[in-house]
Write a protein that holds these residues in place. Structure first.
Motif, PDB file in Angstrom:
ATOM      1  N   GLU A  32       1.016  -1.171   0.008  1.00  0.00           N
ATOM      2  CA  GLU A  32      -0.109  -0.202  -0.095  1.00  0.00           C
ATOM      3  C   GLU A  32       0.783   1.211  -0.192  1.00  0.00           C
ATOM      4  O   GLU A  32       0.418   2.393  -0.418  1.00  0.00           O
ATOM      5  CB  GLU A  32      -0.944   0.098   1.187  1.00  0.00           C
ATOM      6  N   GLY A  33       1.969   1.318   0.479  1.00  0.00           N
ATOM      7  CA  GLY A  33       2.701   2.413   0.523  1.00  0.00           C
ATOM      8  C   GLY A  33       2.381   3.331   1.719  1.00  0.00           C
ATOM      9  O   GLY A  33       2.843   4.342   1.965  1.00  0.00           O
ATOM     10  N   ALA A  34       1.810   2.386   2.584  1.00  0.00           N
ATOM     11  CA  ALA A  34       1.090   3.678   3.707  1.00  0.00           C
ATOM     12  C   ALA A  34       2.223   3.508   4.891  1.00  0.00           C
ATOM     13  O   ALA A  34       2.127   4.627   5.768  1.00  0.00           O
ATOM     14  CB  ALA A  34      -0.424   2.901   4.088  1.00  0.00           C
ATOM     15  N   GLY A  35       2.969   2.547   5.086  1.00  0.00           N
ATOM     16  CA  GLY A  35       4.095   2.460   5.892  1.00  0.00           C
ATOM     17  C   GLY A  35       3.192   2.020   7.547  1.00  0.00           C
ATOM     18  O   GLY A  35       4.173   1.936   8.368  1.00  0.00           O
ATOM     19  N   GLU A  36       2.237   1.674   7.447  1.00  0.00           N
ATOM     20  CA  GLU A  36       1.481   1.333   8.995  1.00  0.00           C
ATOM     21  C   GLU A  36       1.497  -0.070   9.141  1.00  0.00           C
ATOM     22  O   GLU A  36       0.531  -0.805   8.607  1.00  0.00           O
ATOM     23  CB  GLU A  36      -0.113   2.048   8.756  1.00  0.00           C
ATOM     24  N   MET A  37       2.634  -0.595   9.226  1.00  0.00           N
ATOM     25  CA  MET A  37       2.850  -2.164   9.227  1.00  0.00           C
ATOM     26  C   MET A  37       3.505  -2.492  10.354  1.00  0.00           C
ATOM     27  O   MET A  37       4.111  -1.870  11.324  1.00  0.00           O
ATOM     28  CB  MET A  37       3.651  -2.494   8.276  1.00  0.00           C
ATOM     29  N   PHE A  38       3.058  -3.803  10.961  1.00  0.00           N
ATOM     30  CA  PHE A  38       3.575  -4.460  12.171  1.00  0.00           C
ATOM     31  C   PHE A  38       5.008  -5.097  11.835  1.00  0.00           C
ATOM     32  O   PHE A  38       5.042  -5.718  10.895  1.00  0.00           O
ATOM     33  CB  PHE A  38       2.672  -5.444  12.847  1.00  0.00           C
ATOM     34  N   GLY A  39       5.774  -4.840  12.525  1.00  0.00           N
ATOM     35  CA  GLY A  39       7.240  -5.346  12.253  1.00  0.00           C
ATOM     36  C   GLY A  39       7.245  -6.728  13.005  1.00  0.00           C
ATOM     37  O   GLY A  39       6.720  -7.123  13.929  1.00  0.00           O
ATOM     38  N   VAL A  40       8.239  -7.584  12.153  1.00  0.00           N
ATOM     39  CA  VAL A  40       8.485  -8.929  12.521  1.00  0.00           C
ATOM     40  C   VAL A  40       9.854  -9.072  12.899  1.00  0.00           C
ATOM     41  O   VAL A  40      10.768  -8.692  12.116  1.00  0.00           O
ATOM     42  CB  VAL A  40       8.024  -9.837  11.616  1.00  0.00           C
ATOM     43  N   PHE A  75      -2.771  -7.222   7.882  1.00  0.00           N
ATOM     44  CA  PHE A  75      -2.546  -6.519   9.216  1.00  0.00           C
ATOM     45  C   PHE A  75      -2.251  -5.041   9.063  1.00  0.00           C
ATOM     46  O   PHE A  75      -1.555  -4.952   7.888  1.00  0.00           O
ATOM     47  CB  PHE A  75      -1.304  -7.325   9.990  1.00  0.00           C
ATOM     48  N   ARG A  76      -2.708  -4.326   9.830  1.00  0.00           N
ATOM     49  CA  ARG A  76      -2.695  -2.725   9.668  1.00  0.00           C
ATOM     50  C   ARG A  76      -2.369  -2.229  11.074  1.00  0.00           C
ATOM     51  O   ARG A  76      -3.337  -2.435  11.745  1.00  0.00           O
ATOM     52  CB  ARG A  76      -3.750  -2.130   8.837  1.00  0.00           C
ATOM     53  N   ALA A  77      -1.104  -1.651  11.089  1.00  0.00           N
ATOM     54  CA  ALA A  77      -1.048  -0.943  12.457  1.00  0.00           C
ATOM     55  C   ALA A  77      -1.464   0.303  12.491  1.00  0.00           C
ATOM     56  O   ALA A  77      -0.761   1.400  12.716  1.00  0.00           O
ATOM     57  CB  ALA A  77       0.621  -1.138  12.665  1.00  0.00           C
ATOM     58  N   GLU A  78      -2.790   0.602  12.216  1.00  0.00           N
ATOM     59  CA  GLU A  78      -3.362   1.938  12.023  1.00  0.00           C
ATOM     60  C   GLU A  78      -4.063   2.171  13.642  1.00  0.00           C
ATOM     61  O   GLU A  78      -4.792   1.190  13.982  1.00  0.00           O
ATOM     62  CB  GLU A  78      -4.508   1.975  11.071  1.00  0.00           C
ATOM     63  N   HIS A 124     -12.676  -0.288  11.559  1.00  0.00           N
ATOM     64  CA  HIS A 124     -11.311  -0.769  11.469  1.00  0.00           C
ATOM     65  C   HIS A 124     -10.790  -1.827  12.230  1.00  0.00           C
ATOM     66  O   HIS A 124     -11.187  -1.794  13.580  1.00  0.00           O
ATOM     67  CB  HIS A 124     -10.327   0.535  11.683  1.00  0.00           C
ATOM     68  N   LEU A 125     -10.038  -2.789  11.922  1.00  0.00           N
ATOM     69  CA  LEU A 125      -9.366  -3.833  12.690  1.00  0.00           C
ATOM     70  C   LEU A 125      -7.774  -3.587  12.215  1.00  0.00           C
ATOM     71  O   LEU A 125      -7.464  -3.379  11.235  1.00  0.00           O
ATOM     72  CB  LEU A 125     -10.204  -5.264  12.350  1.00  0.00           C
ATOM     73  N   ALA A 126      -7.236  -4.289  13.350  1.00  0.00           N
ATOM     74  CA  ALA A 126      -5.708  -4.442  12.997  1.00  0.00           C
ATOM     75  C   ALA A 126      -5.491  -5.597  12.626  1.00  0.00           C
ATOM     76  O   ALA A 126      -4.373  -6.115  11.661  1.00  0.00           O
ATOM     77  CB  ALA A 126      -4.914  -4.435  14.528  1.00  0.00           C
ATOM     78  N   GLU A 127      -6.204  -6.730  12.360  1.00  0.00           N
ATOM     79  CA  GLU A 127      -6.066  -8.276  12.109  1.00  0.00           C
ATOM     80  C   GLU A 127      -7.287  -8.255  11.168  1.00  0.00           C
ATOM     81  O   GLU A 127      -8.394  -8.368  11.855  1.00  0.00           O
ATOM     82  CB  GLU A 127      -5.486  -8.887  12.782  1.00  0.00           C
ATOM     83  N   PHE A 128      -7.258  -8.553   9.979  1.00  0.00           N
ATOM     84  CA  PHE A 128      -8.712  -8.968   9.176  1.00  0.00           C
ATOM     85  C   PHE A 128      -8.189  -9.867   7.984  1.00  0.00           C
ATOM     86  O   PHE A 128      -7.123 -10.314   7.692  1.00  0.00           O
ATOM     87  CB  PHE A 128      -9.276  -7.586   8.601  1.00  0.00           C
ATOM     88  N   TRP A 129      -9.186 -10.200   7.265  1.00  0.00           N
ATOM     89  CA  TRP A 129      -9.110 -11.327   6.295  1.00  0.00           C
ATOM     90  C   TRP A 129      -9.396 -10.500   5.013  1.00  0.00           C
ATOM     91  O   TRP A 129     -10.392  -9.983   4.715  1.00  0.00           O
ATOM     92  CB  TRP A 129      -9.759 -12.417   6.408  1.00  0.00           C
ATOM     93  N   MET A 130      -8.512 -10.945   4.078  1.00  0.00           N
ATOM     94  CA  MET A 130      -8.730 -10.329   2.676  1.00  0.00           C
ATOM     95  C   MET A 130      -8.837 -11.365   1.469  1.00  0.00           C
ATOM     96  O   MET A 130      -8.173 -12.194   1.506  1.00  0.00           O
ATOM     97  CB  MET A 130      -7.498  -9.377   2.358  1.00  0.00           C
ATOM     98  N   ILE A 131      -9.773 -10.952   0.350  1.00  0.00           N
ATOM     99  CA  ILE A 131      -9.811 -11.668  -0.597  1.00  0.00           C
ATOM    100  C   ILE A 131      -9.223 -10.955  -1.857  1.00  0.00           C
ATOM    101  O   ILE A 131      -9.635  -9.804  -2.057  1.00  0.00           O
ATOM    102  CB  ILE A 131     -11.387 -12.251  -0.820  1.00  0.00           C
ATOM    103  N   GLU A 132      -8.338 -11.198  -2.576  1.00  0.00           N
ATOM    104  CA  GLU A 132      -7.766 -10.641  -3.539  1.00  0.00           C
ATOM    105  C   GLU A 132      -7.621 -11.507  -4.888  1.00  0.00           C
ATOM    106  O   GLU A 132      -6.569 -12.193  -5.031  1.00  0.00           O
ATOM    107  CB  GLU A 132      -6.438 -10.094  -3.052  1.00  0.00           C
ATOM    108  N   PRO A 133      -8.348 -11.413  -5.972  1.00  0.00           N
ATOM    109  CA  PRO A 133      -8.234 -12.120  -7.268  1.00  0.00           C
ATOM    110  C   PRO A 133      -7.345 -11.203  -8.068  1.00  0.00           C
ATOM    111  O   PRO A 133      -7.283 -10.054  -7.963  1.00  0.00           O
ATOM    112  CB  PRO A 133      -9.652 -11.921  -7.792  1.00  0.00           C
ATOM    113  N   GLU A 134      -6.529 -11.892  -8.836  1.00  0.00           N
ATOM    114  CA  GLU A 134      -5.886 -11.221 -10.167  1.00  0.00           C
ATOM    115  C   GLU A 134      -5.864 -12.002 -11.284  1.00  0.00           C
ATOM    116  O   GLU A 134      -5.752 -13.223 -11.315  1.00  0.00           O
ATOM    117  CB  GLU A 134      -4.283 -11.046  -9.490  1.00  0.00           C
TER     118      GLU A 134
END
Length: 482
Positions: A169-177, A231-234, A241-251
């Motif tokens: 996303e280029g948003a930078g709001e990510m959880f580090g590992v 995951f989004r650290a927003e 909004h949730l910090a952990e959620f499920w995404m469906i992404e067709p390509e």
């Protein structure tokens, strides 16, 4: 003989009528020491157990109460009372798990109404309530329908990494590992953290999207979809909004923007129709709850349709397709905007639309789901295809009543030179995404895809209003309970 669920028994009761069967479940209510409402989670409907207390030990009867778990053996007979077609005359009752009544008073298992906030505090127990039983059975149906739709349309299911070095996303709001000892992290000469010594040898995060990796798979498999946790650290405490959620992404390789919009509309209608066809009892319960909730709202804020009616209309209506430019004109000239009723006034072309603007278009202006397309390039991601006007990108958002944006997607930028320039303009590191750029070097093709947050769709289908109530254990700022 296999164990039968209460749903199976109630559906095909004529097959077992006047036969002895064994059932399992939890006690919802026990009236007059005679009538047990038993539920096993397979359906919102209870199975009535009739107890002749003269045939049972008094101490056993005393132990049966709300939340007890039972094994019951008895004869299936046609019910003499209202509310159920059949009941079981109990011949044998075994208490599998006692309910400790001292604890019951402080839980949500008491058969009375509790606030949704209270239910969230006891998320480990809320599956046992009618409301959340219905919500999570519907969530299951939605998830199953997602896989069914893509399988029927020759898509391949791909698992993209949860741990990644890329920020889609280029948003930078990510959880580090990291595997570092947080109290003693190695440092570089300039004082920064030396990630070369970390487990992966570089800085890594929990993913916000599987899209970029999904695109690489589509370049060889043609049609793929991902369905996994993101995951989004927003630091947001809203109902959306949730910090952990499920995404469906067709390509999809060889798809353009119009193909992408067609796919999104077909997909949403398929999933919603599946729920309408397969979750009748749960939807009827949720529909009644939705109607009661609407009565508590000011008249101007009430939904014009019931829950089931809303779902049926989304399936029946063709989605209205509107360019961003046309939508801005509509919003600029709307009474709401001119009278200052929007919290975020629309001032000019180029504005990033807010949820209130999206809902105005859907609920008041068009009164149908809306697909907006061709957004200004400045407010969209680097990977979206630049249009010939050099001002807009081939992006699309699907907007739903009560929700706003439910799908976001685009035709992807397939031209290597244009993509590299967009990455430079948006300060996206080419070296980090060398593998992504490679897909444009070896037989690049037009391709498109979108993302759908599962919880947003479940929110819409169930009529719930807080996204924390459609995921089993919500992860939000300052909260990682359970």
């Amino acid at each position: 003989m296999k164990k039968q669920t209460i749903k199976e028994i109630l559906k095909d009761y004529k097959k077992v009528l006047h036969h002895d069967i064994t059932v399992y479940g939890w006690v919802r209510t026990f009236r007059a020491n005679r009538f047990i409402a038993l539920n096993d989670g397979s359906t919102i409907n209870n199975l009535q157990i009739v107890v002749d207390f003269e045939n049972f030990d008094e101490e056993l009867i005393k132990k049966i109460s709300t939340a007890s778990s039972l094994k019951v053996v008895g004869e299936v007979v046609e019910s003499q009372g209202a509310g159920q077609s059949v009941e079981i005359i109990a011949k044998k009752i075994i208490i599998l798990g006692d309910n400790f009544t001292d604890d019951l008073q402080s839980t949500i298992l008491q058969p009375k109404k509790h606030s949704l906030e209270k239910l969230r505090e006891q998320a480990h127990l809320r599956f046992r309530t009618n409301l959340f039983g219905a919500v999570f059975r519907v969530r299951h149906a939605v998830s199953f329908a997602v896989h069914s739709f893509f399988n029927q349309n020759q898509f391949f299911y791909i698992n993209t990494p949860v741990i990644t070095g890329a920020d889609a996303e280029g948003a930078g709001e990510m959880f580090g590992v990291t595997n570092f000892d947080l109290n003693n992290m190695p440092r570089t000469e300039d004082g920064g953290i030396d990630f070369t010594q970390d487990f992966f040898g570089r800085k890594t995060n929990l993913t916000v999207s599987g899209q970029l990796e999904g695109e690489t798979a589509a370049m060889g498999l043609g049609r793929i979809y991902t369905f996994g946790p993101t995951f989004r650290a927003e630091n947001s405490n809203t109902t959306r909004h949730l910090a952990e959620f499920w995404m469906i992404e067709p390509e999809v390789a060889f798809n353009n923007l119009e193909d992408n919009i067609d796919l999104a509309e077909d997909f949403l209608k398929y999933v919603i129709q599946y729920v309408l066809d397969n979750c009748k009892d749960d939807l009827e319960f949720l529909d009644k709850r939705f109607a009661e909730e609407q009565k508590t709202k000011p008249e101007k804020e009430r939904a014009k349709e019931g829950l089931i009616e809303k779902l049926q209309n989304v399936v029946a209506k063709r989605f209205k397709r509107v360019s961003y430019t046309e939508a801005i004109e509509i919003l600029l000239n709307s009474k709401e905007n001119k009278k200052g009723k929007f919290a975020y006034p629309v001032e000019a072309w180029g504005a990033d639309l807010q949820s209130e603007h999206e809902r105005y278009l859907v609920e008041k202006h068009f009164e149908s789901p809306v697909v907006l397309f061709d957004y200004p390039k400045e407010i969209k991601a680097f990977y979206m295809k630049l249009n010939d006007d050099n001002k807009t990108v081939a992006a699309m958002d699907v907007l739903f009543p009560g929700i706003g944006e439910i799908i976001g997607g685009s035709e992807r930028e397939a031209r290597l030179d244009v993509l590299k320039q967009k990455m430079a303009d948006m300060h996206v590191d080419e070296h980090e995404l060398w593998w992504y750029l490679d897909t444009r070097k070896f037989g690049s093709v037009p391709h498109a895809g979108f993302g759908l947050g599962l919880e947003r769709l479940v929110l819409f289908v169930t009529g719930m209003t807080n996204i924390r109530d459609v995921i089993p254990f919500p992860r939000t700022p300052k909260s990682a309970e359970f």
